[in-house]
Design a protein around this motif. Structure first.
Motif, PDB file in Angstrom:
ATOM      1  N   HIS A   2       0.683 -10.164  -2.653  1.00 32.30           N
ATOM      2  CA  HIS A   2       0.013  -9.906  -3.939  1.00 32.30           C
ATOM      3  C   HIS A   2       0.918 -10.432  -5.111  1.00 32.30           C
ATOM      4  N   GLU A  35       8.316  -7.380  -2.016  1.00 30.55           N
ATOM      5  CA  GLU A  35       7.785  -6.995  -0.883  1.00 30.55           C
ATOM      6  C   GLU A  35       7.254  -5.305  -1.114  1.00 30.55           C
ATOM      7  N   SER A  38       4.176  -5.305  -3.340  1.00 27.83           N
ATOM      8  CA  SER A  38       2.964  -5.994  -2.880  1.00 27.83           C
ATOM      9  C   SER A  38       2.408  -5.458  -1.429  1.00 27.83           C
ATOM     10  N   ASP A  39       3.281  -4.377  -1.114  1.00 27.93           N
ATOM     11  CA  ASP A  39       2.684  -3.783   0.111  1.00 27.93           C
ATOM     12  C   ASP A  39       1.520  -3.237   0.296  1.00 27.93           C
ATOM     13  N   ASP A  40       0.776  -3.241   1.273  1.00 32.87           N
ATOM     14  CA  ASP A  40      -0.714  -2.697   1.297  1.00 32.87           C
ATOM     15  C   ASP A  40      -0.543  -1.062   1.130  1.00 32.87           C
ATOM     16  N   LEU A  41       0.507  -0.317   1.532  1.00 28.79           N
ATOM     17  CA  LEU A  41       0.870   0.888   1.122  1.00 28.79           C
ATOM     18  C   LEU A  41       0.211   1.216  -0.231  1.00 28.79           C
ATOM     19  N   GLU A  43      -2.089   0.341  -1.963  1.00 27.50           N
ATOM     20  CA  GLU A  43      -3.525   0.257  -2.147  1.00 27.50           C
ATOM     21  C   GLU A  43      -3.920  -0.645  -3.418  1.00 27.50           C
ATOM     22  N   GLY A  44      -3.444  -1.758  -3.652  1.00 28.40           N
ATOM     23  CA  GLY A  44      -3.622  -2.729  -4.450  1.00 28.40           C
ATOM     24  C   GLY A  44      -3.175  -2.201  -6.286  1.00 28.40           C
ATOM     25  N   ARG A  45      -2.731  -1.136  -6.196  1.00 25.37           N
ATOM     26  CA  ARG A  45      -2.416  -0.741  -7.415  1.00 25.37           C
ATOM     27  C   ARG A  45      -3.301  -0.743  -8.693  1.00 25.37           C
ATOM     28  N   GLY A  51      -1.606   4.269  -5.605  1.00 21.89           N
ATOM     29  CA  GLY A  51      -0.953   3.249  -5.337  1.00 21.89           C
ATOM     30  C   GLY A  51      -0.095   2.528  -6.799  1.00 21.89           C
TER      31      GLY A  51
END
Length: 65
Positions: A2, A35, A38-41, A43-45, A51
């Motif tokens: 992302h 990293e 931009s991690d999927d954990l 949740e898009g921020r 997130g």
């Protein structure tokens, strides 16, 4: 991966410079920040999301260091 606002990455890279000596900017350190943020954990921020809260706490803790 992302996109994340460049100003945040720059701030993370140079924040130690505010206290004196300019830091050595490491490609590995910047990569690690990107990293994580931009991690999927995260949740898009999206604003107001879990997130987003995690990302803001991460940036704040990095700035304090």
């Amino acid at each position: 991966m992302h996109r994340f606002p460049a100003f945040v990455l720059i701030a993370l890279a140079v924040s130690p410079a505010l206290g004196g000596e300019p830091p050595a900017i490491s490609a590995n350190a910047i990569r690690a920040h990107v990293e994580f943020l931009s991690d999927d954990l995260l949740e898009g921020r999206a604003a107001g999301s879990r997130g987003y809260e995690l990302a803001t706490r991460y940036v704040a803790s990095q700035m304090r260091q």
